[in-house]
Scaffold this motif. Structure first.
Motif, PDB file in Angstrom:
ATOM      1  N   ILE A 131       0.797  -1.217   0.000  1.00 12.50           N
ATOM      2  CA  ILE A 131       0.000   0.000   0.000  1.00 12.50           C
ATOM      3  C   ILE A 131       0.835   1.276   0.000  1.00 12.50           C
ATOM      4  CG2 ILE A 131      -2.031  -1.083   0.996  1.00 12.50           C
ATOM      5  CD1 ILE A 131      -1.231   0.203   3.670  1.00 12.50           C
ATOM      6  N   TYR A 189       0.649   2.179  -6.643  1.00 14.79           N
ATOM      7  CA  TYR A 189      -0.643   2.010  -5.965  1.00 14.79           C
ATOM      8  C   TYR A 189      -1.196   3.363  -5.526  1.00 14.79           C
ATOM      9  CZ  TYR A 189      -4.101   0.673  -2.485  1.00 14.79           C
ATOM     10  OH  TYR A 189      -5.259   0.544  -1.772  1.00 14.79           O
ATOM     11  N   MET A 244      -4.110  -6.008  -2.312  1.00 18.14           N
ATOM     12  CA  MET A 244      -3.454  -5.303  -1.216  1.00 18.14           C
ATOM     13  C   MET A 244      -4.089  -5.692   0.119  1.00 18.14           C
ATOM     14  SD  MET A 244      -1.091  -3.587  -2.476  1.00 18.14           S
ATOM     15  CE  MET A 244      -0.614  -3.277  -4.166  1.00 18.14           C
ATOM     16  N   LEU A 270      -5.341  -4.509   3.443  1.00 21.03           N
ATOM     17  CA  LEU A 270      -5.820  -3.255   4.014  1.00 21.03           C
ATOM     18  C   LEU A 270      -6.120  -3.477   5.491  1.00 21.03           C
ATOM     19  CD1 LEU A 270      -8.232  -2.398   1.078  1.00 21.03           C
ATOM     20  CD2 LEU A 270      -5.867  -1.651   1.364  1.00 21.03           C
ATOM     21  N   GLU A 271      -5.221  -3.035   6.354  1.00 27.24           N
ATOM     22  CA  GLU A 271      -5.331  -3.332   7.783  1.00 27.24           C
ATOM     23  C   GLU A 271      -6.105  -2.291   8.570  1.00 27.24           C
ATOM     24  OE1 GLU A 271      -1.332  -3.981   9.052  1.00 27.24           O
ATOM     25  OE2 GLU A 271      -1.210  -5.916   8.042  1.00 27.24           O
ATOM     26  N   GLU A 310      -8.652   1.336   8.917  1.00 25.86           N
ATOM     27  CA  GLU A 310      -9.784   2.022   8.279  1.00 25.86           C
ATOM     28  C   GLU A 310      -9.263   3.070   7.298  1.00 25.86           C
ATOM     29  OE1 GLU A 310     -13.459   2.361   7.111  1.00 25.86           O
ATOM     30  OE2 GLU A 310     -12.851   0.925   8.635  1.00 25.86           O
ATOM     31  N   ASP A 369      -6.508   2.845   5.524  1.00 21.34           N
ATOM     32  CA  ASP A 369      -6.114   2.097   4.325  1.00 21.34           C
ATOM     33  C   ASP A 369      -7.326   1.777   3.462  1.00 21.34           C
ATOM     34  OD1 ASP A 369      -3.499   2.079   5.294  1.00 21.34           O
ATOM     35  OD2 ASP A 369      -3.602  -0.009   5.986  1.00 21.34           O
ATOM     36  N   LYS A 370      -8.408   1.378   4.097  1.00 21.98           N
ATOM     37  CA  LYS A 370      -9.633   1.022   3.367  1.00 21.98           C
ATOM     38  C   LYS A 370     -10.236   2.239   2.680  1.00 21.98           C
ATOM     39  CE  LYS A 370     -10.551  -2.808   6.449  1.00 21.98           C
ATOM     40  NZ  LYS A 370     -11.336  -3.309   7.572  1.00 21.98           N
ATOM     41  N   ASN A 409      -8.612   4.976   1.744  1.00 21.67           N
ATOM     42  CA  ASN A 409      -7.698   5.361   0.666  1.00 21.67           C
ATOM     43  C   ASN A 409      -7.906   4.451  -0.548  1.00 21.67           C
ATOM     44  OD1 ASN A 409      -5.574   6.952  -0.440  1.00 21.67           O
ATOM     45  ND2 ASN A 409      -4.153   5.277  -0.011  1.00 21.67           N
ATOM     46  N   HIS A 410      -8.054   3.159  -0.315  1.00 21.90           N
ATOM     47  CA  HIS A 410      -8.292   2.197  -1.396  1.00 21.90           C
ATOM     48  C   HIS A 410      -9.601   2.536  -2.117  1.00 21.90           C
ATOM     49  CE1 HIS A 410      -8.100  -1.660  -3.483  1.00 21.90           C
ATOM     50  NE2 HIS A 410      -9.380  -1.775  -3.241  1.00 21.90           N
TER      51      HIS A 410
END
Length: 63
Positions: A29, A34, A45, A47-48, A50, A52-53, A55-56
């Motif tokens: 990430i 990416y 990826m 995604l650990e 919130e 990260d989620k 942003n994804h």
């Protein structure tokens, strides 16, 4: 890595940004490919958090 040596280990040499990052072990990430929304396999990826989620979702799911 020399192209001939790389081809011997990995097959045909690719010139995509993702290949350049991946061959050096930089996938994840934090990868610049990416982060710019150009990853061809973004769903792989991990995604650990919130953040990260979110942003994804912003980079790949809201297009």
């Amino acid at each position: 890595m020399d192209n001939h040596l790389e081809e011997a280990f990995y097959g045909m040499v690719d010139t995509t940004d993702c290949h350049k990052v991946g061959i050096m072990g930089g996938c994840g990430i934090d990868c610049w490919v990416y982060q710019r929304g150009r990853c061809p396999e973004p769903d792989e990826m991990v995604l650990e958090t919130e953040e990260d989620k979110q942003n994804h979702k912003r980079l790949y799911l809201s297009k």
